[in-house]
Design an enzyme around this catalytic site. Structure first.
Site, PDB file in Angstrom:
ATOM      1  N   GLN A   1       0.836  -1.197   0.000  1.00 57.27           N
ATOM      2  CA  GLN A   1       0.000   0.000   0.000  1.00 57.27           C
ATOM      3  C   GLN A   1       0.873   1.250   0.000  1.00 57.27           C
ATOM      4  OE1 GLN A   1      -2.372   1.572   3.352  1.00 57.27           O
ATOM      5  NE2 GLN A   1      -4.166   1.325   2.044  1.00 57.27           N
TER       6      GLN A   1
ATOM      7  N   HIS B   1      -3.118   4.191  -1.976  1.00 56.59           N
ATOM      8  CA  HIS B   1      -3.958   4.618  -0.851  1.00 56.59           C
ATOM      9  C   HIS B   1      -4.572   5.962  -1.233  1.00 56.59           C
ATOM     10  CE1 HIS B   1      -5.613   5.187   3.002  1.00 56.59           C
ATOM     11  NE2 HIS B   1      -4.609   4.789   3.762  1.00 56.59           N
TER      12      HIS B   1
ATOM     13  N   ALA C   1      -7.514   6.949   0.110  1.00 58.66           N
ATOM     14  CA  ALA C   1      -8.613   7.018   1.075  1.00 58.66           C
ATOM     15  C   ALA C   1      -8.196   7.815   2.309  1.00 58.66           C
ATOM     16  CB  ALA C   1      -8.996   5.589   1.483  1.00 58.66           C
ATOM     17  N   HIS C   2      -9.106   7.864   3.267  1.00 57.83           N
ATOM     18  CA  HIS C   2      -8.822   8.226   4.663  1.00 57.83           C
ATOM     19  C   HIS C   2      -8.188   9.600   4.863  1.00 57.83           C
ATOM     20  CE1 HIS C   2      -8.751   3.593   5.529  1.00 57.83           C
ATOM     21  NE2 HIS C   2      -9.914   4.029   5.070  1.00 57.83           N
TER      22      HIS C   2
ATOM     23  N   TYR D   1      -5.971  11.309   3.154  1.00 58.11           N
ATOM     24  CA  TYR D   1      -4.581  11.560   2.761  1.00 58.11           C
ATOM     25  C   TYR D   1      -4.536  12.268   1.390  1.00 58.11           C
ATOM     26  CZ  TYR D   1      -3.497   8.692   6.814  1.00 58.11           C
ATOM     27  OH  TYR D   1      -3.421   8.206   8.097  1.00 58.11           O
TER      28      TYR D   1
ATOM     29  N   ARG E   1      -8.824  -5.496  12.361  1.00 52.60           N
ATOM     30  CA  ARG E   1      -8.507  -5.802  13.759  1.00 52.60           C
ATOM     31  C   ARG E   1      -8.564  -7.292  14.088  1.00 52.60           C
ATOM     32  NH1 ARG E   1     -12.754  -1.448  15.563  1.00 52.60           N
ATOM     33  NH2 ARG E   1     -13.639  -2.276  13.624  1.00 52.60           N
TER      34      ARG E   1
END
Ligand code: FMN
Length: 424
Positions: A113, A199, A201-202, A204, A359
């Site tokens: 990633q 990546h 996403a999120h 960034y 998780r």
């Protein structure tokens, strides 16, 4: 509970997987302090989670010093000396090769990633010995000089520093930035990764271009929906060019507005946009133009990752990314809040082709085998997610040792997401 669909074969790019249980990308901030490279423990961590015909996705790996939010971002990590790995130096490539070799030895495949954190970064990396004197461009940069509000927008990341106003990338910077992505992708291929994953996403960098709450540009990378998707498409084109067809994946985290409350769901680091449907529809549809291996979508239901598993409400919330199934023509991976039962259902219902577990995979190195034979699951320990050395990293027991003395509680699979009834 039968998980026969989740445990059935599936193709991703040139590889045929024997099951659909993917290791989600997870930052573990345990890279070597001097080299920002994976360590022996990292090799073991990934090898433990590799299974015959399985797909692993690496933790976010920085493409350049400018891309790097470490090593000062997380208060707890700073105190423990944890670091995020990069893939821009030869030493880093060599250490990643050890990871890839160990994963391949167990018959699995692995995707790297690639991350540029954009404005979610601190100039402190410039003080690192491997950066000092290199004239490497330094963070923070973004689509525009739009500040992150650390107090309200940094989520549960213990981001205790005042945000530094990012510099807006110039057109020349963007040409160089795409080259940085190319360089990192070439390094990932040299290291032996089977795929690279952008990546996007999120909150960034790539999402900082998608979202007009941050992107105020007036050039061809700002304004219209297509312009704001341009960097995403330009970088994907460069990665495909470097790595080849069907060797590139992308991660997106579509946001939206909850009709019940009128509030945004799933925003990371203040990445909001006035047109969530239009921008993500354009991004997802546009990705069909590339020969991607997969597209991974984050389900917008994982709030604070710090929530303890027994009270985590995320897995009871509905899936919200359904409309992308018909928009995207390739292999779709879902991530976020899945438990074995809902993962099986999501694949059986055709929402996704594969499910990435974060998780639960972190805490259960042999998760696919446990799902196959119904063994109870180790319960994850939030306190050791980031930067605590071997603890919570390579010391989760496999299912043959679950009942030996261990500091981890175990839970019956059927009880996951229902209660934390610990198995005696
Ligand atoms: C410790 C930790 C680190 C993470 N780091 C990353 C990361 O580096 N890149 C990424 O795309 N997502 C990251 N995530 C998000 C996960 O990929 C995943 O979406 C999230 O854990 C929700 O899935 P889960 O409910 O199965 O845990 C991280 C999650 C955790 C728990």
């Amino acid at each position: 509970m039968t998980l026969s669909t989740l445990l059935s074969p599936c193709s991703v790019g040139p590889h045929t997987l024997t099951h659909r249980v993917v290791l989600a990308p997870m930052t573990r901030t345990r890279a070597d302090a001097a080299t920002l490279a994976p360590t022996e423990q990292t090799v073991l961590y990934y090898a433990q989670r590799a299974s015959l015909g399985g797909l692993l996705i690496s933790e976010a790996t920085h493409i350049s010093p400018e891309a790097t939010p470490s090593w000062t971002i997380y208060q707890n990590v700073r105190d423990d000396g944890g670091h995020v790995p990069g893939i821009w130096t030869d030493t880093q490539v060599a250490r990643w090769r050890a990871v890839c070799d160990a994963v391949h030895d167990k018959g699995a495949v692995i995707s790297c990633q690639l991350l540029h954190a954009g404005r979610v970064a601190q100039p402190g990396i410039g003080l690192h010995p491997i950066v000092v004197g290199t004239n490497a461009p330094l963070p923070p940069v973004s689509s525009s000089a739009t500040a992150l509000c650390a107090d309200t927008e940094a989520g549960d990341y213990n981001w205790d520093q005042a945000a530094v106003l990012p510099r807006a990338l110039t057109s020349e910077d963007i040409v160089r930035l795409i080259d940085d992505y190319r360089h990192a992708a070439r390094n990932a291929c040299r290291a032996g990764f089977d795929f690279v994953e952008l990546h996007a996403a999120h909150g960034y960098l790539i999402e900082q271009f998608l979202c007009d709450g941050i992107n105020q540009r007036t050039d061809r990378y700002g304004g219209s929906v297509l312009n704001r998707c341009r960097l995403l498409f330009d970088v994907v084109a460069a990665l495909v060019d470097e790595c080849g067809a069907k060797r590139v994946g992308v991660r997106l985290s579509p946001t939206g507005v909850d009709p019940a409350t009128g509030r945004y769901y799933q925003t990371y680091f203040g990445a909001t946009t006035s047109d969530p449907e239009a921008i993500y529809d354009c991004a997802v549809a546009g990705l069909n133009d590339f020969p991607l291996a997969y597209l991974m979508l984050t389900e917008p239901r994982v709030g604070a990752l710090s929530v303890a598993p027994e009270v985590d409400p995320s897995n009871r919330q509905p899936l919200r990314n359904g409309r992308f199934r018909s928009l995207f023509k390739g292999c779709l991976i879902g991530a976020g809040g899945f438990i074995p039962k809902t993962a099986e259902q999501a694949i059986a219902d055709g929402y996704y082709d594969l499910i990435a577990f974060g998780r639960w995979f972190l805490a259960n190195p042999d998760l696919p085998d446990r799902l196959r034979d119904g063994s109870p699951l180790n319960v994850y320990d939030r306190a050791t997610f980031y930067g605590c050395g071997a603890a919570g990293y390579i010391d989760y027991p496999d299912r043959h040792h679950t009942r030996l003395p261990s500091r981890y509680a175990v839970i019956d699979q059927a009880q996951v997401g229902v209660s934390l009834r610990v198995v005696d």
